[in-house]
Design a protein around this motif. Structure first.
Motif, PDB file in Angstrom:
ATOM      1  N   ILE A  24      -6.478  19.622  -7.892  1.00  0.00           N
ATOM      2  CA  ILE A  24      -5.852  18.930  -6.838  1.00  0.00           C
ATOM      3  C   ILE A  24      -6.024  17.295  -7.038  1.00  0.00           C
ATOM      4  O   ILE A  24      -4.843  16.822  -6.714  1.00  0.00           O
ATOM      5  N   ILE A  25      -7.184  17.023  -7.216  1.00  0.00           N
ATOM      6  CA  ILE A  25      -7.408  15.524  -7.522  1.00  0.00           C
ATOM      7  C   ILE A  25      -6.684  14.984  -8.893  1.00  0.00           C
ATOM      8  O   ILE A  25      -5.797  13.876  -8.385  1.00  0.00           O
ATOM      9  N   ALA A  26      -6.495  15.731  -9.810  1.00  0.00           N
ATOM     10  CA  ALA A  26      -5.755  15.307 -10.857  1.00  0.00           C
ATOM     11  C   ALA A  26      -4.274  15.262 -10.696  1.00  0.00           C
ATOM     12  O   ALA A  26      -3.651  14.238 -11.082  1.00  0.00           O
ATOM     13  N   ASP A  27      -3.621  16.162  -9.850  1.00  0.00           N
ATOM     14  CA  ASP A  27      -2.216  16.062  -9.263  1.00  0.00           C
ATOM     15  C   ASP A  27      -2.121  14.809  -8.611  1.00  0.00           C
ATOM     16  O   ASP A  27      -1.164  14.285  -8.712  1.00  0.00           O
ATOM     17  N   ALA A  28      -3.074  14.452  -7.714  1.00  0.00           N
ATOM     18  CA  ALA A  28      -2.899  13.398  -6.924  1.00  0.00           C
ATOM     19  C   ALA A  28      -2.819  12.176  -7.600  1.00  0.00           C
ATOM     20  O   ALA A  28      -2.196  11.126  -7.494  1.00  0.00           O
ATOM     21  N   LEU A  29      -3.694  11.874  -8.514  1.00  0.00           N
ATOM     22  CA  LEU A  29      -3.542  10.828  -9.528  1.00  0.00           C
ATOM     23  C   LEU A  29      -2.497  10.686 -10.447  1.00  0.00           C
ATOM     24  O   LEU A  29      -1.779   9.636 -10.267  1.00  0.00           O
ATOM     25  N   THR A  30      -1.838  11.782 -10.583  1.00  0.00           N
ATOM     26  CA  THR A  30      -0.716  11.824 -11.296  1.00  0.00           C
ATOM     27  C   THR A  30       0.371  11.155 -10.622  1.00  0.00           C
ATOM     28  O   THR A  30       1.307  10.364 -10.839  1.00  0.00           O
ATOM     29  N   GLN A  31       0.542  11.619  -9.148  1.00  0.00           N
ATOM     30  CA  GLN A  31       1.373  11.079  -8.272  1.00  0.00           C
ATOM     31  C   GLN A  31       1.195   9.542  -7.984  1.00  0.00           C
ATOM     32  O   GLN A  31       2.149   8.820  -7.720  1.00  0.00           O
ATOM     33  N   VAL A  71      -7.193   3.339  -6.630  1.00  0.00           N
ATOM     34  CA  VAL A  71      -6.597   4.529  -6.011  1.00  0.00           C
ATOM     35  C   VAL A  71      -7.773   5.367  -5.721  1.00  0.00           C
ATOM     36  O   VAL A  71      -8.844   5.579  -6.105  1.00  0.00           O
ATOM     37  N   TRP A  72      -7.748   5.780  -4.298  1.00  0.00           N
ATOM     38  CA  TRP A  72      -8.889   6.359  -3.658  1.00  0.00           C
ATOM     39  C   TRP A  72      -8.238   7.801  -3.316  1.00  0.00           C
ATOM     40  O   TRP A  72      -7.360   8.010  -2.650  1.00  0.00           O
ATOM     41  N   VAL A  73      -8.998   8.870  -3.585  1.00  0.00           N
ATOM     42  CA  VAL A  73      -8.528  10.267  -3.378  1.00  0.00           C
ATOM     43  C   VAL A  73      -9.516  10.643  -2.476  1.00  0.00           C
ATOM     44  O   VAL A  73     -10.638  10.850  -2.596  1.00  0.00           O
ATOM     45  N   MET A  98       0.824  -1.097   0.099  1.00  0.00           N
ATOM     46  CA  MET A  98      -0.013  -0.095   0.047  1.00  0.00           C
ATOM     47  C   MET A  98       0.890   1.232  -0.118  1.00  0.00           C
ATOM     48  O   MET A  98       1.810   1.454   0.719  1.00  0.00           O
ATOM     49  N   ARG A  99       0.515   2.115  -0.741  1.00  0.00           N
ATOM     50  CA  ARG A  99       1.273   3.461  -0.763  1.00  0.00           C
ATOM     51  C   ARG A  99       0.267   4.656  -0.609  1.00  0.00           C
ATOM     52  O   ARG A  99      -0.892   4.568  -1.024  1.00  0.00           O
ATOM     53  N   ARG A 100       0.909   5.468   0.270  1.00  0.00           N
ATOM     54  CA  ARG A 100       0.069   6.779   0.694  1.00  0.00           C
ATOM     55  C   ARG A 100       0.611   7.783   0.068  1.00  0.00           C
ATOM     56  O   ARG A 100       1.795   7.982   0.006  1.00  0.00           O
ATOM     57  N   ILE A 101      -0.225   8.823  -0.321  1.00  0.00           N
ATOM     58  CA  ILE A 101       0.431  10.068  -1.240  1.00  0.00           C
ATOM     59  C   ILE A 101      -0.311  11.245  -0.323  1.00  0.00           C
ATOM     60  O   ILE A 101      -1.361  11.480  -0.160  1.00  0.00           O
ATOM     61  N   PRO A 102       0.768  11.881   0.371  1.00  0.00           N
ATOM     62  CA  PRO A 102       0.207  13.069   1.098  1.00  0.00           C
ATOM     63  C   PRO A 102       0.039  14.296   0.255  1.00  0.00           C
ATOM     64  O   PRO A 102       0.909  14.320  -0.757  1.00  0.00           O
ATOM     65  N   SER A 103      -0.578  15.323   0.948  1.00  0.00           N
ATOM     66  CA  SER A 103      -0.672  16.596   0.043  1.00  0.00           C
ATOM     67  C   SER A 103       0.065  17.555   0.805  1.00  0.00           C
ATOM     68  O   SER A 103       0.382  18.567   0.147  1.00  0.00           O
ATOM     69  N   GLY A 104       0.500  17.301   1.974  1.00  0.00           N
ATOM     70  CA  GLY A 104       1.149  18.419   2.982  1.00  0.00           C
ATOM     71  C   GLY A 104       0.340  19.327   3.498  1.00  0.00           C
ATOM     72  O   GLY A 104       0.805  20.028   4.243  1.00  0.00           O
ATOM     73  N   ALA A 105      -1.082  19.107   3.343  1.00  0.00           N
ATOM     74  CA  ALA A 105      -1.977  19.903   4.116  1.00  0.00           C
ATOM     75  C   ALA A 105      -1.764  19.747   5.466  1.00  0.00           C
ATOM     76  O   ALA A 105      -1.772  18.667   5.880  1.00  0.00           O
ATOM     77  N   PRO A 106      -1.808  20.806   6.346  1.00  0.00           N
ATOM     78  CA  PRO A 106      -1.872  20.673   7.786  1.00  0.00           C
ATOM     79  C   PRO A 106      -2.967  19.835   8.358  1.00  0.00           C
ATOM     80  O   PRO A 106      -2.725  19.076   9.437  1.00  0.00           O
ATOM     81  N   TRP A 107      -4.134  19.668   7.697  1.00  0.00           N
ATOM     82  CA  TRP A 107      -5.080  18.844   8.150  1.00  0.00           C
ATOM     83  C   TRP A 107      -4.708  17.430   8.284  1.00  0.00           C
ATOM     84  O   TRP A 107      -5.378  16.430   9.095  1.00  0.00           O
ATOM     85  N   GLU A 108      -3.770  16.799   7.410  1.00  0.00           N
ATOM     86  CA  GLU A 108      -3.451  15.447   7.362  1.00  0.00           C
ATOM     87  C   GLU A 108      -2.786  15.017   8.591  1.00  0.00           C
ATOM     88  O   GLU A 108      -3.277  13.866   9.121  1.00  0.00           O
ATOM     89  N   CYS A 112      -4.449  11.029   4.390  1.00  0.00           N
ATOM     90  CA  CYS A 112      -3.653  11.380   3.411  1.00  0.00           C
ATOM     91  C   CYS A 112      -4.386  11.816   2.087  1.00  0.00           C
ATOM     92  O   CYS A 112      -5.577  11.196   2.057  1.00  0.00           O
ATOM     93  N   ARG A 113      -3.702  12.605   1.027  1.00  0.00           N
ATOM     94  CA  ARG A 113      -4.641  13.009  -0.064  1.00  0.00           C
ATOM     95  C   ARG A 113      -5.192  11.583  -0.843  1.00  0.00           C
ATOM     96  O   ARG A 113      -6.179  11.569  -1.203  1.00  0.00           O
ATOM     97  N   ALA A 114      -4.134  10.773  -0.887  1.00  0.00           N
ATOM     98  CA  ALA A 114      -4.831   9.432  -1.660  1.00  0.00           C
ATOM     99  C   ALA A 114      -4.126   8.458  -1.054  1.00  0.00           C
ATOM    100  O   ALA A 114      -2.867   8.332  -0.633  1.00  0.00           O
ATOM    101  N   VAL A 115      -4.563   7.039  -1.507  1.00  0.00           N
ATOM    102  CA  VAL A 115      -4.114   5.967  -1.246  1.00  0.00           C
ATOM    103  C   VAL A 115      -4.202   5.107  -2.225  1.00  0.00           C
ATOM    104  O   VAL A 115      -5.293   4.618  -3.196  1.00  0.00           O
ATOM    105  N   VAL A 116      -3.026   4.077  -2.578  1.00  0.00           N
ATOM    106  CA  VAL A 116      -3.000   3.228  -3.696  1.00  0.00           C
ATOM    107  C   VAL A 116      -2.655   1.976  -3.186  1.00  0.00           C
ATOM    108  O   VAL A 116      -1.931   1.667  -2.278  1.00  0.00           O
ATOM    109  N   HIS A 117      -3.619   0.872  -3.533  1.00  0.00           N
ATOM    110  CA  HIS A 117      -3.518  -0.271  -3.189  1.00  0.00           C
ATOM    111  C   HIS A 117      -3.907  -1.260  -4.283  1.00  0.00           C
ATOM    112  O   HIS A 117      -4.760  -1.415  -4.733  1.00  0.00           O
ATOM    113  N   GLY A 118      -3.057  -2.267  -4.858  1.00  0.00           N
ATOM    114  CA  GLY A 118      -3.270  -3.076  -5.827  1.00  0.00           C
ATOM    115  C   GLY A 118      -3.355  -2.076  -7.077  1.00  0.00           C
ATOM    116  O   GLY A 118      -2.600  -1.141  -7.329  1.00  0.00           O
TER     117      GLY A 118
END
Length: 134
Positions: free
Chosen positions: A56-63, A26-28, A1-11, A17-23
């Motif tokens: 913002i979602i498109a950026d997370a998807l790219t990552q 991808v969930w944003v 599993m990979r987690r993609i943070p955005s750096g937002a203080p709320w995280e 985190c902004r997104a999670v990739v598993h298999g």
């Protein structure tokens, strides 16, 4: 599993985190219209806020290794379900997803994280199928 943070203080404050990739999925997370300075982007303009959410979602998807063409579902939360809001948010959604339409739901809610946020969008996607080289 990979987690993609955005750096937002709320995280760190909330524990997400902004997104999670598993298999191949991808969930944003729910995404509000935060400008590059950390403040609400386009207060009072729900269409511009929806566009920023989708950027913002498109950026997370790219990552994550995918893009908006591989989004299979979106959920859109708005604080006002009037016709103008639906049209403005729908136009922003169509501009991004018109060629690859995901399943989608628009839901009216009483409030979002702060009063100036008018829309929040989350997305589920898949990673593109990789063709093995011969």
């Amino acid at each position: 599993m990979r987690r993609i943070p955005s750096g937002a203080p709320w995280e760190d404050r909330v524990g997400y985190c902004r997104a999670v990739v598993h298999g191949d999925q991808v969930w944003v997370a729910g995404t509000v219209s935060v400008g590059r300075t950390g403040h609400v982007h386009a207060p009072g303009d729900v269409g511009a806020q929806a566009e920023r959410c989708l950027e913002i979602i498109a950026d997370a998807l790219t990552q994550a290794g995918t893009d908006t063409a591989h989004v299979v579902r979106t959920r859109i939360f708005v604080t006002d379900m009037n016709a103008q809001t639906q049209a403005a948010v729908g136009a922003a959604h169509l501009a991004v997803f018109g060629a690859h339409r995901p399943a989608s739901t628009m839901i009216g809610v009483a409030a979002l994280a702060a009063p100036d946020y008018l829309v929040e969008i989350e997305a589920d996607a898949v990673l593109p199928t990789r063709v093995p080289s011969a």
